[in-house]
Design an enzyme around this catalytic site. Structure first.
Site, PDB file in Angstrom:
ATOM      1  N   LYS A  88       0.839  -1.208   0.000  1.00 13.15           N
ATOM      2  CA  LYS A  88       0.000   0.000   0.000  1.00 13.15           C
ATOM      3  C   LYS A  88       0.870   1.253   0.000  1.00 13.15           C
ATOM      4  O   LYS A  88       0.669   2.168  -0.794  1.00 13.15           O
ATOM      5  CB  LYS A  88      -0.909   0.008   1.237  1.00 13.15           C
ATOM      6  N   ASN A  89       1.855   1.288   0.898  1.00  7.89           N
ATOM      7  CA  ASN A  89       2.641   2.511   1.042  1.00  7.89           C
ATOM      8  C   ASN A  89       3.648   2.700  -0.082  1.00  7.89           C
ATOM      9  O   ASN A  89       4.285   3.746  -0.170  1.00  7.89           O
ATOM     10  CB  ASN A  89       3.346   2.542   2.409  1.00  7.89           C
ATOM     11  N   CYS A 124      -5.189  13.640  12.415  1.00 11.68           N
ATOM     12  CA  CYS A 124      -5.849  12.399  12.035  1.00 11.68           C
ATOM     13  C   CYS A 124      -5.931  11.500  13.252  1.00 11.68           C
ATOM     14  O   CYS A 124      -5.562  11.906  14.347  1.00 11.68           O
ATOM     15  CB  CYS A 124      -5.132  11.723  10.878  1.00 11.68           C
ATOM     16  N   ARG A 183      -0.395  15.602  12.295  1.00 10.01           N
ATOM     17  CA  ARG A 183       0.555  15.228  11.253  1.00 10.01           C
ATOM     18  C   ARG A 183       0.855  16.441  10.378  1.00 10.01           C
ATOM     19  O   ARG A 183       0.280  16.603   9.314  1.00 10.01           O
ATOM     20  CB  ARG A 183       0.000  14.052  10.436  1.00 10.01           C
ATOM     21  N   ASP A 220       3.780   1.033  12.164  1.00  8.65           N
ATOM     22  CA  ASP A 220       2.589   0.400  11.583  1.00  8.65           C
ATOM     23  C   ASP A 220       2.394  -1.042  12.064  1.00  8.65           C
ATOM     24  O   ASP A 220       1.400  -1.668  11.699  1.00  8.65           O
ATOM     25  CB  ASP A 220       2.661   0.437  10.041  1.00  8.65           C
ATOM     26  N   ARG A 242      -9.149  -0.170   4.206  1.00  6.13           N
ATOM     27  CA  ARG A 242      -8.275   0.832   3.575  1.00  6.13           C
ATOM     28  C   ARG A 242      -6.917   0.229   3.233  1.00  6.13           C
ATOM     29  O   ARG A 242      -6.289   0.649   2.262  1.00  6.13           O
ATOM     30  CB  ARG A 242      -8.043   2.008   4.543  1.00  6.13           C
TER      31      ARG A 242
HETATM   32  C1  UD1 Z   1       4.014   7.075   6.217  1.00  3.35           C
HETATM   33  C2  UD1 Z   1       3.121   5.872   6.022  1.00  3.35           C
HETATM   34  C3  UD1 Z   1       2.491   5.458   7.344  1.00  3.35           C
HETATM   35  C4  UD1 Z   1       3.564   5.240   8.397  1.00  3.35           C
HETATM   36  C5  UD1 Z   1       4.496   6.454   8.485  1.00  3.35           C
HETATM   37  C6  UD1 Z   1       5.679   6.240   9.410  1.00  3.35           C
HETATM   38  C7  UD1 Z   1       2.341   6.120   3.745  1.00  3.35           C
HETATM   39  C8  UD1 Z   1       1.207   6.403   2.815  1.00  3.35           C
HETATM   40  N1  UD1 Z   1       2.082   6.203   5.059  1.00  3.35           N
HETATM   41  O1  UD1 Z   1       3.191   8.154   6.659  1.00  3.35           O
HETATM   42  O2  UD1 Z   1       1.772   4.248   7.135  1.00  3.35           O
HETATM   43  O3  UD1 Z   1       2.961   5.066   9.659  1.00  3.35           O
HETATM   44  O4  UD1 Z   1       5.017   6.762   7.173  1.00  3.35           O
HETATM   45  O5  UD1 Z   1       6.400   5.127   9.045  1.00  3.35           O
HETATM   46  O6  UD1 Z   1       3.435   5.776   3.325  1.00  3.35           O
HETATM   47  N2  UD1 Z   1       6.148  14.947  10.445  1.00  3.35           N
HETATM   48  C9  UD1 Z   1       6.344  16.276  10.728  1.00  3.35           C
HETATM   49  N3  UD1 Z   1       6.375  17.161   9.695  1.00  3.35           N
HETATM   50  C10 UD1 Z   1       6.231  16.775   8.383  1.00  3.35           C
HETATM   51  C11 UD1 Z   1       6.043  15.415   8.113  1.00  3.35           C
HETATM   52  C12 UD1 Z   1       6.002  14.513   9.153  1.00  3.35           C
HETATM   53  O7  UD1 Z   1       6.475  16.663  11.894  1.00  3.35           O
HETATM   54  O8  UD1 Z   1       6.288  17.646   7.506  1.00  3.35           O
HETATM   55  C13 UD1 Z   1       6.064  13.973  11.567  1.00  3.35           C
HETATM   56  C14 UD1 Z   1       4.668  13.335  11.644  1.00  3.35           C
HETATM   57  O9  UD1 Z   1       3.795  14.173  12.361  1.00  3.35           O
HETATM   58  C15 UD1 Z   1       4.944  12.048  12.345  1.00  3.35           C
HETATM   59  C16 UD1 Z   1       6.353  11.684  11.847  1.00  3.35           C
HETATM   60  O10 UD1 Z   1       6.903  12.883  11.302  1.00  3.35           O
HETATM   61  O11 UD1 Z   1       4.972  12.241  13.733  1.00  3.35           O
HETATM   62  C17 UD1 Z   1       6.366  10.583  10.795  1.00  3.35           C
HETATM   63  O12 UD1 Z   1       5.610  10.982   9.689  1.00  3.35           O
HETATM   64  P1  UD1 Z   1       5.941  10.545   8.191  1.00  3.35           P
HETATM   65  O13 UD1 Z   1       7.175   9.711   8.157  1.00  3.35           O
HETATM   66  O14 UD1 Z   1       5.881  11.763   7.349  1.00  3.35           O
HETATM   67  O15 UD1 Z   1       4.695   9.620   7.892  1.00  3.35           O
HETATM   68  P2  UD1 Z   1       3.753   9.641   6.621  1.00  3.35           P
HETATM   69  O16 UD1 Z   1       4.553   9.844   5.393  1.00  3.35           O
HETATM   70  O17 UD1 Z   1       2.603  10.543   6.872  1.00  3.35           O
END
Ligand code: UD1
Length: 419
Positions: A22-23, A116, A121, A304, A396
């Protein structure tokens, strides 16, 4: 709304095949927007999130055909740069179209994702990266608008190795002028898959899987045919299902190396994990041992998988401490597991779990995707039946979780609310 009735005290046995990740597929579908030529993607799982991303692409003007795990995208007609709020709300990963649209059209507008179910996030890392590539950001009326007359390469250091920010910036950099260097990049296998897809299109990306990713901008891209990697979290969920039911299952179509952080932790609990070239066998006799763990960016233990392994620890022998370091509110499944008789205390970002010999069936609610999977696993091991509401969260990210588990000997019924 549908729910699951999970009959307890089942032992799983047999073989299950894992689908595409999925990711990996979500950013790759977004990346298809970079080119005006066709992309054909194989091993695409039938998930609600994939259907939502399909809607996002169609909304932007792409034509998408999705049959029998093959997804064909024709992006020659893409003529919009804005994602409707209703789609961003359905799936946060819709924001992955920002990098490609910025790269191809130099502008994009998406509704602010907000918080969320698993915590706040923010998008600051994505936006700071776009800014250093020459983009201007406006946040107004609940939307984020990004525009760049001259999108150029940049040196970007991420404060945290965010998966989404790394992907968005890699994609924005593909058609930017000059070289982009992303330091402290996320190293997840899905980032490597995205790099391989982009290079298949004719991009020049290297370093994915390491701390530093380098993207040399190109001026045109081709069509591509690409097969998605297997889903390591789906595989890890079945591995944990084997463990919690004291079962013996063979999980095929996996890359065992991607499962290493999960396999290592399960082995510590006393589970036997045997690796083959593209499958793993999980065998568990008796009660698992309690082991502490901490969620970390890859190659650490994945956030996850935290809820599913917490379900296993709820019935383990001893006390477990789990530290959740990635998300600030990823313990919503705790209250539901407690309803099933688990002994869990949450202190900030840590959960302390005193294993009990057996959980008991209860009415519970899936609060998010992986929390829902954890409740299914708990239900398989519990006394009597567990009824899980809001299983749309599970759909999902798992193709046929009920059907695949039933193929291993589980007894799970999918029913509508009027029981
Ligand atoms: C992706 C995965 C999700 C997984 C996560 C962490 C997908 C579609 N989803 O989510 O399943 O749980 O990686 O392995 O691939 N953060 C910030 N600022 C930003 C971006 C992120 O502070 O601009 C923080 C987030 O709030 C969170 C952490 O970084 O606490 C990790 O987020 P991130 O690695 O970005 O996760 P996703 O890409 O949203």
């Amino acid at each position: 709304m549908e729910k699951f009735i999970v009959m307890g005290r089942t032992r799983l046995e047999g073989t299950v095949r894992i689908g595409g990740s999925k990711n990996a597929v979500l950013p790759i579908m977004a990346a298809s927007l970079l080119t005006s030529k066709n992309s054909t993607i194989f091993d695409v799982p039938h998930l609600t999130d994939v259907l939502t991303m399909k809607k996002v692409l169609e909304h932007l003007g792409a034509r998408v055909n999705f049959t029998s795990e093959v997804l064909e995208v024709d992006t020659s007609g893409v003529n919009r740069h804005e994602v409707a709020e209703s789609l961003t709300r359905q799936m946060r990963a819709s924001n992955l179209v920002m990098g490609p649209l910025l790269g191809r059209f130099h502008r994009v507008r998406v509704s602010h994702p907000g918080g969320c179910d698993i915590g706040s996030r923010p998008m600051d890392l994505h936006l700071k990266g776009f800014q250093s590539m020459g983009a201007a950001i406006h946040e107004r009326y609940g939307f984020i608008e990004v525009e760049a007359n001259d999108l150029h390469g940049a040196e970007i250091h991420l404060d945290f190795p965010s998966v989404g920010a790394t992907e968005n910036l890699m994609m924005a950099a593909v058609l930017a002028k000059g070289q982009t260097v992303i330091r402290n990049a996320a190293k997840e296998p899905e980032i490597v898959d995205l790099q391989n897809f982009l290079n298949g299109l004719g991009a020049k990306v290297k370093g994915a899987g390491l701390d530093v990713i380098r993207v040399e901008g190109v001026t045109s891209l081709n069509s591509v045919e690409y097969t998605i990697i297997p889903d390591r979290i789906e595989a890890g969920t079945y591995m944990t299902a084997g463990a919690i039911t004291g079962g013996d299952i063979l999980i095929t179509n996996v890359i065992p190396e991607h499962l290493e952080p999960i396999s290592a932790k399960l082995r510590e609990t006393g589970v036997t994990v045997t690796e083959y070239p593209d499958s793993v066998r999980v065998q568990c006799a008796g009660r698992a041992r309690a082991v502490d763990f901490k969620t970390m960016p890859y190659p650490g233990f994945p956030t996850d998988m935290q809820p599913q392994v917490m379900a296993l620890m709820a019935t383990a022998d001893g006390t477990t401490v789990i530290a959740e370091t990635i998300f600030d509110n990823r313990f919503k499944h705790v209250d539901e597991l407690r309803r099933m008789g688990a002994n869990i205390k949450v202190e900030g970002r840590a959960a302390i779990i005193k294993g009990v010999p057996r959980l008991s069936g209860a009415f519970v609610e899936a609060t998010d995707l992986r929390a829902g999977a954890a409740l299914v696993l708990a239900g398989l091991a519990a006394e009597d039946a567990t009824i899980i509401e809001n299983i749309y969260h599970i759909d999902r990210g798992y193709a046929q979780l009920d059907g695949k588990l039933n193929g291993l000997g589980a007894r799970i019924m999918r029913v509508n609310n009027h029981r």
